[in-house]
Scaffold this motif. Structure first.
Motif, short mmCIF file in Angstrom:
data_model
loop_
_atom_site.label_atom_id
_atom_site.label_comp_id
_atom_site.label_asym_id
_atom_site.label_seq_id
_atom_site.Cartn_x
_atom_site.Cartn_y
_atom_site.Cartn_z
N GLU A 1 70.12 22.88 18.26
CA GLU A 1 69.69 23.31 19.49
C GLU A 1 69.34 22.23 20.45
O GLU A 1 68.99 22.55 21.69
CB GLU A 1 68.27 23.89 19.32
N TYR A 2 69.36 21.02 20.01
CA TYR A 2 69.43 19.70 20.81
C TYR A 2 70.61 19.38 21.73
O TYR A 2 70.36 18.48 22.74
CB TYR A 2 68.76 18.51 20.10
N PHE A 3 71.60 20.00 21.59
CA PHE A 3 72.86 19.59 22.23
C PHE A 3 73.23 20.74 23.17
O PHE A 3 73.72 22.10 22.72
CB PHE A 3 74.14 19.05 21.37
N THR A 4 73.94 20.37 24.29
CA THR A 4 74.49 21.50 25.22
C THR A 4 75.77 20.94 25.87
O THR A 4 75.92 19.81 26.38
CB THR A 4 73.51 21.93 26.39
N TYR A 5 76.92 21.46 25.90
CA TYR A 5 77.83 21.00 26.17
C TYR A 5 78.34 21.22 27.79
O TYR A 5 78.03 22.25 28.14
CB TYR A 5 79.13 21.69 25.60
N GLY A 6 79.02 20.30 28.31
CA GLY A 6 79.46 20.27 29.72
C GLY A 6 79.31 19.03 30.61
O GLY A 6 78.72 18.12 29.88
N TYR A 7 79.59 18.98 31.74
CA TYR A 7 79.94 17.74 32.54
C TYR A 7 78.90 17.48 33.42
O TYR A 7 79.12 16.60 34.26
CB TYR A 7 81.39 17.83 32.90
N ASP A 8 77.88 18.32 33.56
CA ASP A 8 76.72 18.09 34.51
C ASP A 8 75.53 17.45 33.86
O ASP A 8 75.03 18.23 32.89
CB ASP A 8 76.34 19.29 35.04
#
Length: 333
Positions: free
Chosen positions: A292-299
């Protein structure tokens, strides 16, 4: 006949609408593709077993290897460290790259700082070739990446001796993170025009948004460990061309500092070449995305982990290419 024609037309329209919805949903789920600047070449690594999204990697123009008109400067800085508990005070050095236009007397202009750790067998003097420094000059002068100070560190304790290292080789404990945070950061960031206003731990934590740690191969492993051990000091991390397999699993290992510091943001931009088999780092990303602590993306404002795959092999001569991709995400252009 007319009825059949109308039915076929209706069916075609419905299929097109359905396809449009599918495409729209897929596009919304992926980061936007980068435009390829003139002179650059692109390589796209498709989504597959280990990647949620395809990644686009841009390769620098060959002209960037030549000497730039606007060149940065390189300085060698000495420091001492006694953090290893063996009763020895080691005298060591780092190499510091200052971007074109850096003015020591201009105290109003502050610089973000990137700390880079080399791979196995390198040292702070041999870490980059002149061609690689040329690439940095071009990228910063052209605005491809932000103008930052880059500090080239080494985990080797004695010049010319690769048998004794602060990352746990040769009998020393794995305390390289303490050498960086307690011995290198205070010297560098009080000497140059950085955002640091004091030398207490609180001062370093308060300015962590202006600091990144990155490394290649063995230095990539040091970068993953820096995330775990020095999370309060650095907001940004770019491990290049090597993964990590800590006891207890990578997810628990990297969750630990986040749970201890829930109010501190971070971003990991991991990079690797397809020719060197990117599976291990891709698997790390996939594992972390179960947390739950990681979110994928380039922003960096909405996400905290991303990956870029090149079509190159395992070589530190490609580090400037990885800087091209990660530093704009960290510090903006």
């Amino acid at each position: 006949m007319k009825t059949r024609t109308l039915f076929l037309l209706f069916l075609t329209v419905m299929l097109l609408i359905g396809c449009g919805k599918t495409t729209q949903t897929a596009t919304a789920a992926k980061p936007q593709a980068q435009d390829v600047p003139e002179g650059f070449t692109a390589f796209t690594y498709p989504a597959g077993k280990y990647f949620q999204y395809e990644t686009t990697w841009l390769r620098l123009p060959s002209a960037y290897k030549e000497e730039a008109e606007k060149k940065g400067t390189i300085e060698e800085v000495a420091y001492t460290t006694d953090v290893y508990g063996d009763g020895v005070t080691y005298e060591k050095h780092v190499l510091v790259y200052l971007p074109y236009g850096y003015d020591q007397n201009d105290k109003d202009t502050k610089y973000n700082v990137v700390y880079y750790e080399h791979g196995n067998g390198q040292n702070y003097k041999t870490v980059f070739t002149q061609e690689q420094f040329n690439q940095l000059d071009h990228m910063m002068a052209n605005g491809d990446i932000p103008r930052v100070i880059i500090v080239f560190t080494t985990f080797y304790m004695i010049d010319g001796n690769q048998e004794l290292a602060g990352d746990g080789k040769g009998g020393l404990p794995n305390l390289f993170y303490k050498e960086v945070t307690e011995s290198i950061l205070p010297v560098i960031e009080t000497k140059y025009n950085t955002y640091l206003t004091g030398t207490t731990k609180e001062d370093f934590v308060a300015t962590r948004d202006h600091r990144a740690f990155t490394g290649y191969s063995r230095g990539s492993g040091a970068t993953w460990r820096m995330f775990h051990d020095a999370f309060e000091y650095f907001r940004y991390y770019a491990p290049m061309s090597a993964g990590l397999s800590p006891e207890g699993g990578v997810v628990a290992y990297l969750e630990e500092p986040i749970k201890a510091n829930p109010d501190l943001p971070f971003f990991i931009y991991t990079c690797k070449g397809a020719a060197e088999n990117p599976k291990d780092q891709a698997q790390i990303v996939e594992q972390l995305l179960t947390s739950e602590y990681f979110t994928y993306g380039y922003d960096k404002d909405t996400s905290n982990i991303a990956i870029t795959i090149s079509n190159l092999d395992h070589s530190d001569r490609y580090v400037p290419y990885y800087f091209y991709h990660s530093l704009p995400v960290f510090f903006g252009k």
